[in-house]
Design a protein around this motif. Structure first.
Motif, PDB file in Angstrom:
ATOM      1  N   UNK A 182      13.463  28.947   8.666  1.00 52.68           N
ATOM      2  CA  UNK A 182      13.424  30.042   8.029  1.00 52.68           C
ATOM      3  C   UNK A 182      13.033  29.808   6.727  1.00 52.68           C
ATOM      4  N   UNK A 183      12.426  30.756   6.121  1.00 49.28           N
ATOM      5  CA  UNK A 183      11.623  30.714   4.904  1.00 49.28           C
ATOM      6  C   UNK A 183      12.332  31.827   4.157  1.00 49.28           C
ATOM      7  N   UNK A 192      26.884  31.299  19.317  1.00 52.74           N
ATOM      8  CA  UNK A 192      25.721  30.611  20.248  1.00 52.74           C
ATOM      9  C   UNK A 192      26.473  29.716  21.139  1.00 52.74           C
ATOM     10  N   UNK A 218      13.981  37.133   2.221  1.00 57.10           N
ATOM     11  CA  UNK A 218      13.689  36.391   3.479  1.00 57.10           C
ATOM     12  C   UNK A 218      12.480  36.597   4.140  1.00 57.10           C
ATOM     13  N   UNK A 219      11.729  35.531   4.133  1.00 57.96           N
ATOM     14  CA  UNK A 219      10.208  35.695   4.456  1.00 57.96           C
ATOM     15  C   UNK A 219      10.087  35.318   5.695  1.00 57.96           C
ATOM     16  N   UNK A 220      10.418  34.389   6.504  1.00 51.49           N
ATOM     17  CA  UNK A 220      10.454  34.389   7.785  1.00 51.49           C
ATOM     18  C   UNK A 220      11.929  33.803   8.336  1.00 51.49           C
ATOM     19  N   UNK A 221      12.307  34.312   9.407  1.00 52.22           N
ATOM     20  CA  UNK A 221      13.716  34.118  10.023  1.00 52.22           C
ATOM     21  C   UNK A 221      13.439  34.148  11.639  1.00 52.22           C
ATOM     22  N   UNK A 222      13.398  32.509  11.966  1.00 52.81           N
ATOM     23  CA  UNK A 222      13.213  32.263  13.305  1.00 52.81           C
ATOM     24  C   UNK A 222      14.528  32.039  13.964  1.00 52.81           C
ATOM     25  N   UNK A 223      15.545  31.470  13.011  1.00 51.90           N
ATOM     26  CA  UNK A 223      16.944  31.399  13.811  1.00 51.90           C
ATOM     27  C   UNK A 223      17.998  32.158  13.158  1.00 51.90           C
ATOM     28  N   UNK A 224      19.040  32.501  13.715  1.00 51.89           N
ATOM     29  CA  UNK A 224      20.185  33.108  13.161  1.00 51.89           C
ATOM     30  C   UNK A 224      21.093  31.858  13.064  1.00 51.89           C
ATOM     31  N   UNK A 225      22.140  32.069  11.939  1.00 54.46           N
ATOM     32  CA  UNK A 225      22.969  31.027  11.761  1.00 54.46           C
ATOM     33  C   UNK A 225      24.272  31.629  12.366  1.00 54.46           C
TER      34      UNK A 225
END
Lengths: 147, 132
Positions: free
Chosen positions: A46-47, B26, B78-85
């Protein structure tokens, strides 16, 4: 001769796609991590950023700090390392094997150039967090309009 | 040959139960290793610290839960969100073969390691061969 990008489609061959594919293959030579989480290569990142810094977080459970390599140059952060599979002894057997293992390599494009000397990274509970402050040169400058 | 312990999940997939709280939930990825005298379960739960893990083995059902702190910072883009928490939850049906009393659990670097001994009836036994 094709004049525009979409002319390539008529020949069913697109050199830009070939170049992208070669780039991914180069990554694959190093990135042999066996399991993909969320459909993206390991580890998912995440960035997020504000005007002063970029923060990159990645979930790397079970990866020891000595097996992790982090480097930054300009607008690219490179993250690589490996997570070994559990070594089985004797007559131990895997009943279920969902967790990926192997070597991984990821390059993360950053929204602006950062100052490599001021980067801070920490890894707590298997979550890597890297804070990259913006470099002076990439700071936006107000432009005075004379007239 | 030891009686095989089948570790099955209800409906053979990770069960995410209906819940009252909000937020993503999850199922952690697991490795299950069978040894002669115990089962070893490794679960990936990044972001979960030791005191936020709960493991229950009761009535033949093993439940693993982990709670994660949300670390979203306000004021950031938020620029990139590949996973959720989100929190973790997973249940396994293990039957009567595992002994809850002897469970060893350790949590390190976001990986939970459970070593659960098998009950005596399910352990492999060396058979002594009598003779001359």
């Amino acid at each position: 001769m094709a004049r525009w990008d979409w002319d390539f489609e008529t020949f069913d061959w697109n050199p830009w796609r070939e170049l992208a594919r070669m780039g991914r293959r180069a990554n694959d030579l190093v990135d042999t991590f066996s399991g993909n989480v969320f459909g993206v290569p390991f580890p998912p990142v995440n960035v997020s950023c504000d005007s002063q810094k970029v923060v990159v977080t990645a979930e790397i459970p079970g990866v020891k700090p000595e097996d992790l390599d982090l480097s930054v140059q300009g607008e690219v952060l490179t993250l690589s390392g490996s997570r070994g599979p559990e070594k089985l002894e004797g007559d131990e057997r895997f009943r279920r094997h969902e967790r990926g293992h192997g070597a991984f390599l990821r390059t993360v494009a950053l929204p602006f150039a950062v100052d490599g000397d001021k980067v801070e990274a920490s890894c707590v509970n298997g979550v890597l967090s890297v804070s990259l402050p913006r470099s002076e040169a990439s700071r936006p400058r107000k432009i005075e309009i004379k007239g | 040959m030891a009686k095989e312990i089948k570790v099955r999940e209800s409906a053979d997939e990770a069960v995410v139960p209906e819940r009252v709280e909000t937020g993503p939930l999850f199922a952690p990825q697991v490795d299950i290793i069978e040894r002669a005298e115990s089962m070893v379960i490794l679960a990936d739960m990044p972001g979960v610290s030791k005191d936020k893990v709960e493991v229950v083995l009761e009535n033949g059902v093993l439940t693993i839960e982990g709670e994660v702190e949300q670390t979203e910072q306000p004021g950031t883009h938020v620029h990139v969100r590949e996973y959720d928490v989100g929190n973790f939850h997973r249940c396994f049906t293990v039957g009567e073969g595992l002994d809850p009393a002897g469970v060893e659990a350790t949590m390190k670097d976001g990986v939970l390691r459970l070593v659960i001994p098998k009950t005596r009836a399910h352990q492999a036994r060396r058979i002594e061969i009598k003779g001359q």
